[in-house]
Every structure is written in structure tokens, then in C-alpha cells.
Design a protein around this motif. Structure first.
Motif, PDB file in Angstrom:
ATOM      1  N   GLU A  62       0.815  -1.218   0.000  1.00  0.00           N
ATOM      2  CA  GLU A  62       0.000   0.000   0.000  1.00  0.00           C
ATOM      3  C   GLU A  62       0.850   1.271   0.000  1.00  0.00           C
ATOM      4  N   THR A  63       1.908   1.310   0.777  1.00  0.00           N
ATOM      5  CA  THR A  63       2.662   2.557   0.936  1.00  0.00           C
ATOM      6  C   THR A  63       4.045   2.533   0.306  1.00  0.00           C
ATOM      7  N   ARG A  64       4.454   1.371  -0.212  1.00  0.00           N
ATOM      8  CA  ARG A  64       5.814   1.330  -0.750  1.00  0.00           C
ATOM      9  C   ARG A  64       6.018   0.158  -1.705  1.00  0.00           C
ATOM     10  N   THR A  65       7.076   0.275  -2.477  1.00  0.00           N
ATOM     11  CA  THR A  65       7.523  -0.784  -3.370  1.00  0.00           C
ATOM     12  C   THR A  65       8.403  -1.725  -2.562  1.00  0.00           C
ATOM     13  N   LEU A  66       8.215  -3.036  -2.777  1.00  0.00           N
ATOM     14  CA  LEU A  66       8.984  -4.014  -2.016  1.00  0.00           C
ATOM     15  C   LEU A  66       9.567  -5.082  -2.926  1.00  0.00           C
ATOM     16  N   ARG A  67      10.678  -5.652  -2.475  1.00  0.00           N
ATOM     17  CA  ARG A  67      11.279  -6.790  -3.149  1.00  0.00           C
ATOM     18  C   ARG A  67      10.690  -8.071  -2.558  1.00  0.00           C
ATOM     19  N   PHE A  68      10.939  -9.182  -3.229  1.00  0.00           N
ATOM     20  CA  PHE A  68      10.363 -10.466  -2.831  1.00  0.00           C
ATOM     21  C   PHE A  68      10.681 -10.797  -1.373  1.00  0.00           C
ATOM     22  N   ASN A  69      11.954 -10.743  -1.000  1.00  0.00           N
ATOM     23  CA  ASN A  69      12.336 -11.105   0.366  1.00  0.00           C
ATOM     24  C   ASN A  69      11.788 -10.129   1.406  1.00  0.00           C
ATOM     25  N   GLU A  70      11.617  -8.872   1.028  1.00  0.00           N
ATOM     26  CA  GLU A  70      10.996  -7.907   1.943  1.00  0.00           C
ATOM     27  C   GLU A  70       9.538  -8.285   2.202  1.00  0.00           C
ATOM     28  N   LEU A  71       8.839  -8.690   1.130  1.00  0.00           N
ATOM     29  CA  LEU A  71       7.454  -9.150   1.288  1.00  0.00           C
ATOM     30  C   LEU A  71       7.395 -10.410   2.142  1.00  0.00           C
ATOM     31  N   LEU A  72       8.334 -11.302   1.916  1.00  0.00           N
ATOM     32  CA  LEU A  72       8.402 -12.540   2.687  1.00  0.00           C
ATOM     33  C   LEU A  72       8.544 -12.237   4.180  1.00  0.00           C
ATOM     34  N   ARG A  73       9.431 -11.320   4.515  1.00  0.00           N
ATOM     35  CA  ARG A  73       9.620 -10.925   5.921  1.00  0.00           C
ATOM     36  C   ARG A  73       8.389 -10.194   6.462  1.00  0.00           C
ATOM     37  N   GLU A  74       7.816  -9.338   5.649  1.00  0.00           N
ATOM     38  CA  GLU A  74       6.650  -8.553   6.064  1.00  0.00           C
ATOM     39  C   GLU A  74       5.463  -9.456   6.417  1.00  0.00           C
ATOM     40  N   GLY A 126       5.610 -12.769   7.061  1.00  0.00           N
ATOM     41  CA  GLY A 126       5.969 -13.684   8.145  1.00  0.00           C
ATOM     42  C   GLY A 126       5.816 -15.153   7.853  1.00  0.00           C
ATOM     43  N   ASP A 127       4.610 -15.665   7.849  1.00  0.00           N
ATOM     44  CA  ASP A 127       4.426 -17.110   7.793  1.00  0.00           C
ATOM     45  C   ASP A 127       3.984 -17.655   6.432  1.00  0.00           C
ATOM     46  N   ILE A 128       4.271 -16.945   5.380  1.00  0.00           N
ATOM     47  CA  ILE A 128       3.963 -17.419   4.030  1.00  0.00           C
ATOM     48  C   ILE A 128       5.196 -18.142   3.474  1.00  0.00           C
ATOM     49  N   SER A 129       4.981 -19.208   2.728  1.00  0.00           N
ATOM     50  CA  SER A 129       6.108 -19.915   2.095  1.00  0.00           C
ATOM     51  C   SER A 129       6.535 -19.151   0.839  1.00  0.00           C
ATOM     52  N   LYS A 130       7.754 -19.383   0.404  1.00  0.00           N
ATOM     53  CA  LYS A 130       8.256 -18.748  -0.824  1.00  0.00           C
ATOM     54  C   LYS A 130       7.390 -19.135  -2.012  1.00  0.00           C
ATOM     55  N   GLN A 131       7.011 -20.393  -2.078  1.00  0.00           N
ATOM     56  CA  GLN A 131       6.190 -20.876  -3.189  1.00  0.00           C
ATOM     57  C   GLN A 131       4.824 -20.191  -3.208  1.00  0.00           C
ATOM     58  N   MET A 132       4.202 -20.054  -2.043  1.00  0.00           N
ATOM     59  CA  MET A 132       2.876 -19.420  -1.984  1.00  0.00           C
ATOM     60  C   MET A 132       2.969 -17.932  -2.301  1.00  0.00           C
ATOM     61  N   LEU A 133       4.017 -17.259  -1.813  1.00  0.00           N
ATOM     62  CA  LEU A 133       4.188 -15.845  -2.136  1.00  0.00           C
ATOM     63  C   LEU A 133       4.392 -15.670  -3.630  1.00  0.00           C
ATOM     64  N   SER A 134       5.213 -16.516  -4.218  1.00  0.00           N
ATOM     65  CA  SER A 134       5.461 -16.447  -5.659  1.00  0.00           C
ATOM     66  C   SER A 134       4.167 -16.631  -6.446  1.00  0.00           C
ATOM     67  N   ARG A 135       3.361 -17.602  -6.062  1.00  0.00           N
ATOM     68  CA  ARG A 135       2.089 -17.872  -6.739  1.00  0.00           C
ATOM     69  C   ARG A 135       1.123 -16.695  -6.564  1.00  0.00           C
ATOM     70  N   THR A 136       1.063 -16.147  -5.350  1.00  0.00           N
ATOM     71  CA  THR A 136       0.171 -15.022  -5.076  1.00  0.00           C
ATOM     72  C   THR A 136       0.575 -13.800  -5.886  1.00  0.00           C
ATOM     73  N   LEU A 137       1.875 -13.503  -5.932  1.00  0.00           N
ATOM     74  CA  LEU A 137       2.361 -12.364  -6.704  1.00  0.00           C
ATOM     75  C   LEU A 137       2.061 -12.546  -8.188  1.00  0.00           C
ATOM     76  N   LYS A 138       2.229 -13.763  -8.675  1.00  0.00           N
ATOM     77  CA  LYS A 138       1.950 -14.038 -10.090  1.00  0.00           C
ATOM     78  C   LYS A 138       0.473 -13.782 -10.402  1.00  0.00           C
ATOM     79  N   HIS A 139      -0.428 -14.241  -9.542  1.00  0.00           N
ATOM     80  CA  HIS A 139      -1.861 -14.026  -9.767  1.00  0.00           C
ATOM     81  C   HIS A 139      -2.220 -12.543  -9.695  1.00  0.00           C
ATOM     82  N   LEU A 140      -1.649 -11.829  -8.717  1.00  0.00           N
ATOM     83  CA  LEU A 140      -1.946 -10.398  -8.593  1.00  0.00           C
ATOM     84  C   LEU A 140      -1.405  -9.618  -9.787  1.00  0.00           C
TER      85      LEU A 140
END
Length: 127
Positions: free
Chosen positions: A39-51, A53-67
Motif C-alpha cells: 500500500e505505501t511502498r515498493t517491495l522486493r520479494f524477500n521484503e514481502l516474505l519478511r513482512e 511472516g508465515d507465508i512460504s516462498k512458493q505461496m508468495l510467488s504464486r500469489t504475486l503471479k496471480h496479482l
């Protein structure tokens, strides 16, 4: 009520119902959280992962691809070594923030009542 067409502007839709089509995508476990993080900033993959917390890399990748596929976010790859990839909201993604924040506010305000209703339902179910 007239029947919904499966095609608009030559593009055939997998799900012709707009409500079901959009909610199937943004109503998953992670999409709203990703959009809120961006919402307030541009983020890199690992920053989103840390933000998140409990999402897997695979699920974050899939979610980002869909969005990205649905036009909510923009993925920018910078030609550097090592490659740098950043994610930010598009205008469509920004336009979704208002209804999303309304939904988040409603969920926050009513979470206790929903939890209480679940407990009460569980008590009735055991009788």
C-alpha cells in the motif's frame, strides 16, 4: 435477469460472474495481505516474505503471479547482477485499497462477535 456473456471484447472468461471471478482471486489467504503490504511502498520479494511472516516462498510467488496477472501489481525486473525485482501497486491495485480497507475495518470491528458466534455454535452442536 439476462444471461451473462462468457466473452467481452473478444476475451473469453473462465468465470463469467464478475463477483465470483474477482473474489476467487483476492479472497484467498494471502492476496489482501500482499496488497496491504504494498500500500505505501515498493517491495522486493524477500521484503514481502519478511513482512508477511508465515507465508512460504512458493505461496508468495504464486500469489504475486496471480496479482500481477490480474493487474493489481506491477513486477519490475532491473538488469543488474544479481537481478533486482520489485513489486508495487498499479492504478487498479490502488483503486482496490478503499474497498479493501473497508473490509479490513469491518473484520477488525466484528472479529470478536464472529469468534463468539463460532463458540456458541460449537456449544449448540454438542448438545
Amino acid at each position: 435477469m439476462p444471461e451473462l456473456e462468457n466473452e467481452i471484447g473478444g476475451v473469453e472468461f473462465e468465470q463469467p460472474c464478475p463477483i465470483r471471478d474477482v473474489l476467487d482471486r483476492i479472497g484467498d489467504q494471502w492476496s489482501l495481505l500482499v496488497l496491504e503490504a504494498l500500500e505505501t511502498r515498493t517491495l522486493r520479494f524477500n521484503e514481502l516474505l519478511r513482512e508477511l511472516g508465515d507465508i512460504s516462498k512458493q505461496m508468495l510467488s504464486r500469489t504475486l503471479k496471480h496479482l500481477e496477472q490480474d493487474g493489481f501489481i506491477l513486477r519490475t525486473v532491473y538488469p543488474e547482477v544479481p537481478p533486482r525485482v520489485e513489486y508495487c501497486l498499479t492504478e487498479l491495485g490502488r483503486s482496490f485499497l478503499v474497498p479493501m480497507q473497508t473490509l479490513i475495518g469491518w473484520a477488525d470491528a466484528n472479529h470478536r462477535a464472529i469468534c463468539d458466534a463460532r463458540v456458541e455454535y460449537g456449544r449448540k452442536d454438542k448438545r
